[in-house]
Design an enzyme around this catalytic site. Structure first.
Site, PDB file in Angstrom:
ATOM      1  N   CYS A   2      -1.329  -1.585  -3.221  1.00 14.41           N
ATOM      2  CA  CYS A   2      -0.565  -2.610  -1.789  1.00 14.41           C
ATOM      3  C   CYS A   2       0.747  -2.567  -2.231  1.00 14.41           C
ATOM      4  O   CYS A   2       1.327  -2.225  -2.177  1.00 14.41           O
ATOM      5  CB  CYS A   2      -0.812  -4.285  -3.100  1.00 14.41           C
ATOM      6  SG  CYS A   2      -0.786  -5.173  -1.636  1.00 14.41           S
ATOM      7  N   ILE A  17      -4.824  -8.753  -0.406  1.00 11.84           N
ATOM      8  CA  ILE A  17      -4.861  -9.524  -0.390  1.00 11.84           C
ATOM      9  C   ILE A  17      -2.477  -9.455  -0.187  1.00 11.84           C
ATOM     10  O   ILE A  17      -2.392  -8.448  -0.761  1.00 11.84           O
ATOM     11  CB  ILE A  17      -4.457 -10.162  -1.887  1.00 11.84           C
ATOM     12  CG1 ILE A  17      -6.269 -10.240  -2.436  1.00 11.84           C
ATOM     13  CG2 ILE A  17      -3.575 -11.166  -2.159  1.00 11.84           C
ATOM     14  CD1 ILE A  17      -6.337  -9.590  -3.758  1.00 11.84           C
ATOM     15  N   ARG A  18      -2.354  -9.929   1.153  1.00  7.10           N
ATOM     16  CA  ARG A  18      -1.335  -9.955   1.740  1.00  7.10           C
ATOM     17  C   ARG A  18      -0.633  -8.702   1.815  1.00  7.10           C
ATOM     18  O   ARG A  18       0.361  -8.170   0.654  1.00  7.10           O
ATOM     19  CB  ARG A  18      -0.548 -10.991   0.475  1.00  7.10           C
ATOM     20  CG  ARG A  18      -0.520 -11.973   0.737  1.00  7.10           C
ATOM     21  CD  ARG A  18       0.536 -13.143  -0.356  1.00  7.10           C
ATOM     22  NE  ARG A  18       2.446 -12.619  -0.072  1.00  7.10           N
ATOM     23  CZ  ARG A  18       2.993 -12.693  -1.009  1.00  7.10           C
ATOM     24  NH1 ARG A  18       3.015 -12.947  -2.148  1.00  7.10           N
ATOM     25  NH2 ARG A  18       4.691 -12.626  -0.136  1.00  7.10           N
ATOM     26  N   GLU A  44       4.274  -8.338  -6.526  1.00  8.32           N
ATOM     27  CA  GLU A  44       4.972  -8.605  -5.690  1.00  8.32           C
ATOM     28  C   GLU A  44       6.874  -7.470  -5.530  1.00  8.32           C
ATOM     29  O   GLU A  44       7.109  -6.950  -6.614  1.00  8.32           O
ATOM     30  CB  GLU A  44       6.288  -9.634  -6.071  1.00  8.32           C
ATOM     31  CG  GLU A  44       5.600 -11.039  -6.171  1.00  8.32           C
ATOM     32  CD  GLU A  44       5.277 -11.382  -4.880  1.00  8.32           C
ATOM     33  OE1 GLU A  44       6.066 -10.816  -3.416  1.00  8.32           O
ATOM     34  OE2 GLU A  44       4.183 -12.725  -4.251  1.00  8.32           O
ATOM     35  N   GLU A  63      -9.598  -2.450  -7.855  1.00  5.16           N
ATOM     36  CA  GLU A  63      -9.334  -2.897  -9.459  1.00  5.16           C
ATOM     37  C   GLU A  63      -9.872  -4.046  -8.919  1.00  5.16           C
ATOM     38  O   GLU A  63     -10.293  -4.605 -10.890  1.00  5.16           O
ATOM     39  CB  GLU A  63      -8.198  -2.500  -9.935  1.00  5.16           C
ATOM     40  CG  GLU A  63      -6.325  -3.737  -9.796  1.00  5.16           C
ATOM     41  CD  GLU A  63      -5.866  -3.212  -8.187  1.00  5.16           C
ATOM     42  OE1 GLU A  63      -5.587  -3.960  -8.291  1.00  5.16           O
ATOM     43  OE2 GLU A  63      -6.227  -2.455  -7.023  1.00  5.16           O
ATOM     44  N   HIS A 111      -7.044  -3.255  -3.107  1.00  6.26           N
ATOM     45  CA  HIS A 111      -7.047  -3.784  -4.362  1.00  6.26           C
ATOM     46  C   HIS A 111      -8.497  -2.614  -5.136  1.00  6.26           C
ATOM     47  O   HIS A 111      -9.502  -3.976  -5.314  1.00  6.26           O
ATOM     48  CB  HIS A 111      -6.809  -5.270  -5.125  1.00  6.26           C
ATOM     49  CG  HIS A 111      -5.656  -5.461  -4.496  1.00  6.26           C
ATOM     50  ND1 HIS A 111      -4.418  -4.832  -5.619  1.00  6.26           N
ATOM     51  CD2 HIS A 111      -5.159  -6.068  -3.622  1.00  6.26           C
ATOM     52  CE1 HIS A 111      -3.460  -6.114  -5.398  1.00  6.26           C
ATOM     53  NE2 HIS A 111      -3.809  -6.537  -3.817  1.00  6.26           N
TER      54      HIS A 111
END
Length: 209
Positions: free
Chosen positions: A82, A140-141, A51, A179, A177
């Site tokens: 991200c 992802i978002r 976040e 990873e 991502h």
């Protein structure tokens, strides 16, 4: 000096372990970074997904925001995924009130550009700097680079042309991502940058003022 590059993962929030695992597998001496003195001891830094607003708040609470900004200005190699991309951007849109970034990348990034968690998706990306084999990317978002300055290298785009990976100097950022999929080529690119910086200058203690 050890031949293994000492690289840190900013361990305030997010997918810290995943990055540490990939970097360790590539032979790096991985350190978890939460304090200015820990930052001063590394030759490169990964800012993980998570976040972005929480990492921002915690970086200020732990006295890390200014040291990270100073280290970036000093040329520390940094890779952000991200949320890490958001935190490396000079400008963000759709951030929460008062949200700040570390900056360093001459880009404007839109936070949560693709929607909520349920709008996450996967796709294969052609990224010539990493070779001929496509990169399987998980979003992802995820954020999106809306604008990039003339000095920013566009490493990857979606089929519709939107920018999802960039590089500027010693900074690399991806909206996705690597990873979490076993893809390690971006981490290799990051470690190559760390080694290049090491080869041209003696490692110095980064400012923690």
């Amino acid at each position: 000096m050890s031949s293994r590059p000492a690289v840190g993962v900013l361990a305030l929030q997010g997918d810290v372990r995943e990055h540490a695992r990939v970097l360790s597998g590539l032979g790096a001496d991985v350190r978890l970074v939460r304090r200015p003195d820990e930052l001063a001891a590394v030759e490169g830094l990964v800012i993980p997904g998570g976040e972005s607003s929480v990492i921002d708040k915690l970086s200020r609470a732990f006295g890390m925001r200014e040291p990270v900004r100073a280290a970036i200005a000093d040329g520390l190699p940094v890779y952000g995924t991200c949320a890490g991309m958001i935190l490396l951007a000079d400008r963000i849109t759709d951030g929460i009130k008062g949200q700040q970034t570390f900056g360093g990348l001459d880009v404007t990034v839109r936070r949560n550009a693709f929607g909520s968690q349920v709008d996450s998706f996967e796709t294969d990306l052609a990224i010539p700097v990493l070779g001929d084999e496509p990169v399987h990317a998980v979003f992802i978002r995820a954020p999106l680079v809306e604008e990039a300055g003339a000095g920013v290298e566009r490493l990857a785009r979606l089929d519709d042309g939107r920018i999802v990976a960039v590089r500027q100097g010693n900074l690399i950022a991806t909206a996705f991502h690597p990873e979490v999929t076993g893809e390690d080529r971006f981490h290799r690119l990051f470690l190559d940058t760390v080694r290049l910086v090491r080869s041209v200058s003696r490692p110095a203690v980064h400012s923690v003022a």
